[in-house]
Design an enzyme around this catalytic site. Structure first.
Site, PDB file in Angstrom:
ATOM      1  N   GLY A 148       3.629  10.270  -5.266  1.00 27.29           N
ATOM      2  CA  GLY A 148       2.557   9.431  -4.759  1.00 27.29           C
ATOM      3  C   GLY A 148       3.040   8.701  -3.515  1.00 27.29           C
ATOM      4  O   GLY A 148       4.204   8.327  -3.433  1.00 27.29           O
ATOM      5  N   CYS A 149       2.138   8.513  -2.548  1.00 29.15           N
ATOM      6  CA  CYS A 149       2.583   7.881  -1.291  1.00 29.15           C
ATOM      7  C   CYS A 149       2.920   6.416  -1.531  1.00 29.15           C
ATOM      8  O   CYS A 149       3.895   5.898  -0.984  1.00 29.15           O
ATOM      9  CB  CYS A 149       1.533   8.051  -0.198  1.00 29.15           C
ATOM     10  SG  CYS A 149      -0.131   7.525  -0.630  1.00 29.15           S
ATOM     11  N   ASN A 150       2.145   5.734  -2.343  1.00 29.67           N
ATOM     12  CA  ASN A 150       2.459   4.350  -2.679  1.00 29.67           C
ATOM     13  C   ASN A 150       3.744   4.288  -3.504  1.00 29.67           C
ATOM     14  O   ASN A 150       4.592   3.409  -3.299  1.00 29.67           O
ATOM     15  CB  ASN A 150       1.325   3.717  -3.498  1.00 29.67           C
ATOM     16  CG  ASN A 150       0.025   3.660  -2.726  1.00 29.67           C
ATOM     17  OD1 ASN A 150       0.017   3.494  -1.518  1.00 29.67           O
ATOM     18  ND2 ASN A 150      -1.091   3.804  -3.435  1.00 29.67           N
ATOM     19  N   THR A 153       6.787   4.619  -1.376  1.00 29.48           N
ATOM     20  CA  THR A 153       7.067   3.422  -0.574  1.00 29.48           C
ATOM     21  C   THR A 153       7.790   2.367  -1.405  1.00 29.48           C
ATOM     22  O   THR A 153       8.789   1.790  -0.970  1.00 29.48           O
ATOM     23  CB  THR A 153       5.744   2.854  -0.008  1.00 29.48           C
ATOM     24  OG1 THR A 153       4.984   3.924   0.541  1.00 29.48           O
ATOM     25  CG2 THR A 153       6.020   1.830   1.074  1.00 29.48           C
TER      26      THR A 153
END
Lengths: 342, 342, 342, 342
Positions: A148-150, A153
């Site tokens: 997941g991109c979140n 991060t």
């Protein structure tokens, strides 16, 4: 030596981003592109920004001959992806950009995605695709799950700290500002320019966002017991970019030193000087991650800031970085493009 | 073979865009960067998006040793540029990105820029840098003048039409929407986010914009008598991109056919199907130009639409394209980066 | 004395804008709100920005009792509107914000909207709602047709000039930059933030935009023979605002004097000093129109610039201005709100 | 009865916002406007969006006759304000929008603003202007200090909770996303559209932002001992709006109930249903505050969300609300304007 790849689900943003990146990659050739509802169309008609490229016409997946293909990027919607990958030749290397193979545990998958997994054996086989932490496993993997991109991060800011034990695992808050392309090219009212520009709002509040499943899985694995973080994403009027502001309990200087050491040799992760704050402006369109650390005025508390581009390092750039590894190329091949500024 | 280049005025947007593009160019090395007021600083501190690169520290121009340098990009402010270039070694290849050498005629320069030129011999020597139309001259030039970004946009739509005689030269209106980076990194009230976002306005109205000097020069040269166009630029809330909507008198189909033929072999210029409209979204961050043509409902009238990125094809990408030619490399080297979308 | 009004189609942007404006109008009460698919919902749930207001629950049109209602604003989609209005009590005052009653001529309607009109007698009865030019007719009308927002913008710049005969009616080009809310709250890919922000593009090119029907009708009526203009709208990344840049043949000073005289007593139309350019920033959220004029460097040519807010003066504010007249109130009642800046 | 007011520092955003709001206030007349460097100019030339109004010409402060003026809004820069107010007639009612009188304690002022206060007696006299919590004191005050816009936002979410004792005062994190107009109309590089649009970044990190002085003062006063919060503001590409996401330890349902009860009779503060998230889009241009509460998946933790418009409720609207009280008018007079959406 040139490798042939296919992109399934090429009519979405992550598919288009893969094409953008691969178009200047010296050793990859795009052999096939799929998009079920747009089969028969030229990619340059779906995404006119790609019209200068000589690309295969969009096909239905079942029309693709996988014989000469070395690796498949699967940029299909969640749930669809597991069905499609199950049907691919079993020796084909696959990088999945959906959420389908991020969680290793069957129960965790069912909890966060609301249904049993359709490909449990593949779920168990898949390697979690956060390159900097799973590099060796990825190199030898057949199936890699893009993160997941979140989730990516947050992990860039926290994984080295949890491994080093310099923060309290029970007092972690991940506050995140994200750009709109993370939601894809889907027709939803709140994604309209008129609704979204010129304002900001939280969503997925109270600990309901699915990327929490990834945080739980990865952080608990490191700490060796269940770790549960707070996580609140916010939508801001920008197309690309995620900024995580992570509130932790620990000593600022130790935290900075730990991160600086952990990423010292990483080609894509830049730890800023202690006290400097990153900006999503400075990573847009690139595979770079910028990390900053500040000690809070209250001793024993600190903030860690992480900025990356959700479509590149958070998704398609990450996928390409993994593909380079899986195909035996230098990890940075075709990925050293500088960010676009302004 | 690798060539060494220097960038004078590296702390502005066109200087930074040159660094961005050159950072993945296979045959150019950045040997020196100048920025008078920021001399001594690292480029990565002036532009954090470039912090992953190993770049020379910013210097004052007089500190640079031009001995081993093959070509200089001069991204200095107008008027300053002519003084600096006059003082450079006389055999050094130079590409100037300012307005100083765009007009060949001394009186025209004085008319549009309000003062006599300081380097009249260089003004006469300089080649106008619109690659597609001055390719041969540029290949052999020592000093090339980068064009105005608005001027370039208008010319891509009109030069082949005026050469072919398919439009009335006395009935040309160039209406233009431009992004804010064209105004540079200068502290002006109307460039603040709060003043500029969420609205649009014309400027330089009534035929007062300096790029008219370029239109007059180039169009009159083609037609063989004075040609005077109308030109109104507008500022819109976008960082990059210029969209020219050009109103002409002529037959739409002929106009489209003329442009399609003229650009058939150009690597960076894409003529869309007749009736299709281009968008600045589709060229952002790239060296590509998209051109569209529509016949008006009134016979004998048509619109030509041109979209490009002012910082790339309108400025630094154009400069690099010219540098490739001047240094004997293929024109497209390092410039085939796909646009960034979304 | 307070008048009761109803708003049909309250779940779109023009409906919501009517509620916004009426919420501080001293003499209007909202008695009913309709929205077929959202019937039963509170307006504050459909538009949370209105949640501080005590408003009627959304109903289906057939549930509304029109007995005590003095005037209906009809903000329904095109084609639907004519069917609904045909079914309303025949003595009810109606202001229609759709395109259904803008064209008086049956053939013209069919040409631009692709089907015969369903309420030909009402079409003949309707008064064109551009207040400044049809004030007397509107005061006595039962059915008023709100104008196209683009059509209104162009007419503010041209009607007085055509009446005075100071420009050539056969050489008019209306170039227009428009904000996204003009397209309504509809789920279309090109209206997504990711697709629309940070760029600009023309649409409805070649003389195909429906608002040309209004230009043709109104300009031909004034000149007394068919007048046909060029018109190209462009989409820019802003939510509200239209900027028309109108290229005409005539003497700049005469044009400015004509417009200044024509609007001298108008409460909402501001003619700027000769040579000054308006901006959509300066009218956002208000019922004001700003007009500028510049003489071109070529004698006998000029540009007229018109800025207004498409949702206010171009639609719901215009409708309220007309309602004030139709109900016998001062025209400016509730409409003197200053623009929102920045 | 009409009251006369003056606005000192009318050429900034808070000054212009005061004029916007007062322009439709039924009982206030603008008698004087000051702007030192723009003295002699018409307000409509400094802010063309106000050109429809008949306003006094901008003056230097020393040219203003305060004899007939009932109240002065002082929208001058920090530090300047205290000098100017010291020199005003001592019986004149004053609302200061700068930071000069927000902190009651001389040492606290010096700590956060880096210099001793120039008007210590006025500092002691000033009433903190957060209307909902200081209403009675404001009604009788001569000098009211407008609050910091960030400070106001955080306090709306926390003051009732600290008073009720339903959260742990030592575990408060205020994460804030703010629009750019909070920084005023100042020429700073990072406020340029090209630098700020399309991205987000934290600033004032590590507990260095001056509004912490206000949090410390007000929260410590309520709790009765020093309370120290974490606070990190972020800049997002929007002109107006602040969104605070406040992480607290306490029971979500209790927190929601406490806030709902505290604001039940407040005309401008809307507490959303439990679990609903507010958006800055829904308060833009208005004096309303929207508050949401979510219980975290981890019991005993919750998030409180507060959205307001920094220029209205966070500054000029708040000032007008206080002026209404100080002049004996209903608090909501002229302030019930609905937000602008979209």
């Amino acid at each position: 030596m040139t490798h042939s790849i296919a992109i399934l689900g090429a009519s979405g943003y992550t598919g288009a981003e893969l094409v953008r990146l691969i178009s200047t990659h010296p050793d990859l050739t795009i052999a096939a592109l799929s998009a079920d509802r747009k089969a028969g169309m030229a990619m340059g008609d779906v995404f006119p920004f790609l019209r200068h490229l000589d690309l295969p016409v969009l096909q239905r997946i079942e029309e693709i001959d996988f014989a000469g293909i070395d690796l498949v990027f699967c940029a299909l919607p969640h749930a669809t992806s597991q069905k499609v990958i199950k049907g691919l030749p079993s020796d084909l290397k696959v990088i999945d950009l959906s959420a389908d193979f991020r969680l290793r545990d069957a129960a965790a998958y069912e909890k966060w995605y609301g249904k049993p997994h359709d490909a449990r054996d593949l779920q168990a086989e898949a390697v979690y695709g956060l390159t900097e932490f799973y590099r060796d496993e990825i190199r030898g993997a057949r199936l890699v799950a893009g993160t997941g991109c979140n989730a990516a991060t947050g992990q860039y800011g926290l994984v080295p700290l949890l491994k080093a034990g310099v923060i309290d695992p029970d007092e972690i808050i991940i506050n995140l500002v994200t750009g709109v392309s993370g939601a894809g090219r889907s027709l939803k009212e709140h994604l309209l320019h008129a609704e979204l520009s010129e304002g900001a709002n939280p969503y997925g509040i109270g600990g309901t966002h699915r990327h929490l499943g990834e945080f739980d899985q990865e952080f608990s694995r490191i700490v060796g017991r269940p770790v549960s973080v707070q996580f609140t994403p916010h939508l801001a009027p920008m197309n690309r970019g995620i900024l995580a502001t992570i509130y932790v309990k620990g000593v600022g200087a130790d935290i900075h030193a730990t991160l600086a050491a952990a990423y010292a040799d990483e080609p894509f992760v830049q730890v800023l000087p202690f006290g400097a704050a990153p900006s999503t402006h400075d990573v847009r369109g690139s595979n770079f991650v910028h990390i900053g650390v500040a000690a809070d005025r209250q001793g024993g508390r600190a903030q860690v800031f992480v900025a990356l581009d959700n479509l590149t390092k958070g998704s398609s750039g990450q996928a390409l970085q993994n593909a380079n590894l899986m195909l035996g190329m230098p990890e940075t091949t075709g990925l050293m493009l500088a960010p676009l500024y302004p």
